[in-house]
Design a protein around this motif. Structure first.
Motif, PDB file in Angstrom:
ATOM      1  N   SER A  78     -12.356 -10.584  58.394  1.00 27.95           N
ATOM      2  CA  SER A  78     -12.140 -10.304  56.981  1.00 27.95           C
ATOM      3  C   SER A  78     -12.008  -8.801  56.779  1.00 27.95           C
ATOM      4  CB  SER A  78     -13.287 -10.852  56.132  1.00 27.95           C
ATOM      5  OG  SER A  78     -12.982 -10.775  54.750  1.00 27.95           O
ATOM      6  N   LYS A  82     -10.065  -9.061  50.969  1.00 26.77           N
ATOM      7  CA  LYS A  82     -10.253 -10.516  50.980  1.00 26.77           C
ATOM      8  C   LYS A  82     -11.578 -10.906  50.328  1.00 26.77           C
ATOM      9  CE  LYS A  82      -7.604 -12.644  52.448  1.00 26.77           C
ATOM     10  NZ  LYS A  82      -6.305 -13.062  51.877  1.00 26.77           N
ATOM     11  N   LYS A  83     -11.584 -12.108  49.732  1.00 28.45           N
ATOM     12  CA  LYS A  83     -12.813 -12.687  49.174  1.00 28.45           C
ATOM     13  C   LYS A  83     -13.178 -13.885  50.044  1.00 28.45           C
ATOM     14  CE  LYS A  83     -12.270  -9.974  45.524  1.00 28.45           C
ATOM     15  NZ  LYS A  83     -13.146  -8.844  45.191  1.00 28.45           N
ATOM     16  N   ILE A  84     -13.700 -13.603  51.223  1.00 30.36           N
ATOM     17  CA  ILE A  84     -13.988 -14.635  52.211  1.00 30.36           C
ATOM     18  C   ILE A  84     -15.493 -14.740  52.424  1.00 30.36           C
ATOM     19  CG2 ILE A  84     -13.748 -15.286  54.634  1.00 30.36           C
ATOM     20  CD1 ILE A  84     -10.997 -14.028  54.632  1.00 30.36           C
ATOM     21  N   SER A 206      -5.836 -16.327  54.437  1.00 27.56           N
ATOM     22  CA  SER A 206      -7.192 -16.871  54.329  1.00 27.56           C
ATOM     23  C   SER A 206      -7.786 -16.653  52.940  1.00 27.56           C
ATOM     24  CB  SER A 206      -8.101 -16.218  55.369  1.00 27.56           C
ATOM     25  OG  SER A 206      -7.613 -16.396  56.674  1.00 27.56           O
ATOM     26  N   GLY A 207      -8.742 -17.510  52.585  1.00 27.85           N
ATOM     27  CA  GLY A 207      -9.527 -17.324  51.378  1.00 27.85           C
ATOM     28  C   GLY A 207      -8.932 -17.877  50.109  1.00 27.85           C
ATOM     29  N   ASP A 218     -11.292 -22.302  47.571  1.00 26.12           N
ATOM     30  CA  ASP A 218     -11.064 -20.871  47.730  1.00 26.12           C
ATOM     31  C   ASP A 218     -12.270 -20.221  48.402  1.00 26.12           C
ATOM     32  OD1 ASP A 218      -8.520 -20.850  46.516  1.00 26.12           O
ATOM     33  OD2 ASP A 218      -9.402 -20.706  44.510  1.00 26.12           O
ATOM     34  N   ASN A 219     -12.053 -19.037  48.924  1.00 24.75           N
ATOM     35  CA  ASN A 219     -13.088 -18.206  49.554  1.00 24.75           C
ATOM     36  C   ASN A 219     -13.596 -18.751  50.880  1.00 24.75           C
ATOM     37  OD1 ASN A 219     -14.215 -18.087  46.232  1.00 24.75           O
ATOM     38  ND2 ASN A 219     -13.213 -16.348  47.209  1.00 24.75           N
ATOM     39  N   TRP A 221     -14.007 -19.431  54.782  1.00 31.41           N
ATOM     40  CA  TRP A 221     -13.829 -18.569  55.939  1.00 31.41           C
ATOM     41  C   TRP A 221     -12.666 -19.050  56.814  1.00 31.41           C
ATOM     42  CZ3 TRP A 221     -18.054 -21.576  54.794  1.00 31.41           C
ATOM     43  CH2 TRP A 221     -18.199 -22.752  55.513  1.00 31.41           C
TER      44      TRP A 221
END
Length: 297
Positions: A78, A82-84, A206-207, A218-219, A221
């Motif tokens: 990440s 990103k909001k992972i 991703s995310g 969403d979010n 990994w």
């Protein structure tokens, strides 16, 4: 991962005397946070369970990425854009790794099947898209493959990375298609620049359910499967503060953290701890902050 563990079989851990050769500088907090802030770099982490923190041999650290290992390790990559959320087992604590070229971790990333020919160093290419089979109700998803001159054009050597949980290789019921039944790593056949192209494509998707066709939320990994872990690239500890801790969450005491880290590299006495947070605001970057330095004696 959902319910299966992030460890896949037993393996022999190399002598600790090897690991001292691969140690990066103590307290690399500034440069590591800088890596996180760069969307074309980012950082890697793997979250550990209580059992794993207490039993360091579960994660296979070794110094030769070209040697296939008997199990794969799931990691997430990440960056600040990103909001992972990291995967959580029964702790919020994991291991943090540098993705800089000098750390060499990219050479450990695994492929789904054997190279049909041995590529000269740095000559293999990462090609996209290839299409994977759908999983249950989810749509098919494009991924990356590895090729080099001499490969049959119809042979796809899948890269073990996906923008969603589950991985292409580890824990999926796949069996390595190699004579040794071990998972081959990229090694030095793929240049760092080629690896970056594929890795960044997967991380960028991703995310978000809108960009990752496998994602059911969403979010979530991403998962990259690696052929063991690199002592060169290990920076320190990561704490996941992106969400509430899981029920019954366990906090490892400093002595347990030190015991684990010094099992990997007995020569290092100081290890930074980083905390990862984010808000849902699209204008506010995710944050990685050094919150503590462990002094291990």
């Amino acid at each position: 991962m959902k319910k299966y563990k992030r460890i896949y079989s037993a393996a022999v851990i190399l002598s600790l005397s090897i690991f001292g050769l691969y140690a990066i500088a103590d307290d690399s907090s500034d440069s590591f946070v800088d890596e996180f802030s760069q969307s074309d770099m980012g950082i890697a982490f793997t979250m550990l369970s209580k059992e794993s923190w207490k039993t360091p041999g579960y994660q296979l650290f070794h110094g030769d990425p070209s040697t296939p290992q008997t199990r794969l390790q799931a990691v997430t990559i990440s960056n600040a854009s990103k909001k992972i959320k990291p995967y959580q087992a029964d702790t919020r604590y994991g291991l943090a790794f540098s993705m800089e070229k000098s750390a060499g971790f990219y050479k450990y990333f695994a492929t789904k099947s054997e190279f049909t020919t041995t590529c000269d160093a740095g000559k293999a290419k990462m090609v996209s898209p290839i299409t994977e089979s759908p999983a249950k109700q989810y749509k098919s998803v494009t991924n990356w493959a590895v090729s080099c001159s001499g490969n049959d054009a119809n042979v796809q050597i899948a890269f073990c990375g996906r923008c969603y949980d589950g991985g292409v290789c580890a824990g999926s019921g796949n069996i390595p298609n190699t004579p040794s039944k071990l998972w081959p790593a990229l090694g030095d056949q793929v240049s760092f620049a080629e690896f970056q192209t594929a890795k960044n494509g997967i991380v960028a998707a991703s995310g978000s359910m809108s960009t990752c066709s496998w994602a059911s939320q969403d979010n979530i990994w991403n998962e990259f499967d690696t052929n063991g872990l690199s002592p060169t690239a290990l920076v320190g500890v990561l704490i996941d503060a992106t969400t509430a801790p899981p029920a019954g969450s366990w906090t490892p005491p400093d002595a347990t953290l030190c015991s684990y880290l010094q099992f990997v590299d007995a020569s290092r006495k100081k290890w930074p701890i980083y905390t990862l947070t984010f808000t849902q605001s699209i204008t506010t970057p995710s944050k990685l902050v050094k919150t503590k330095t462990l002094s291990c004696t």
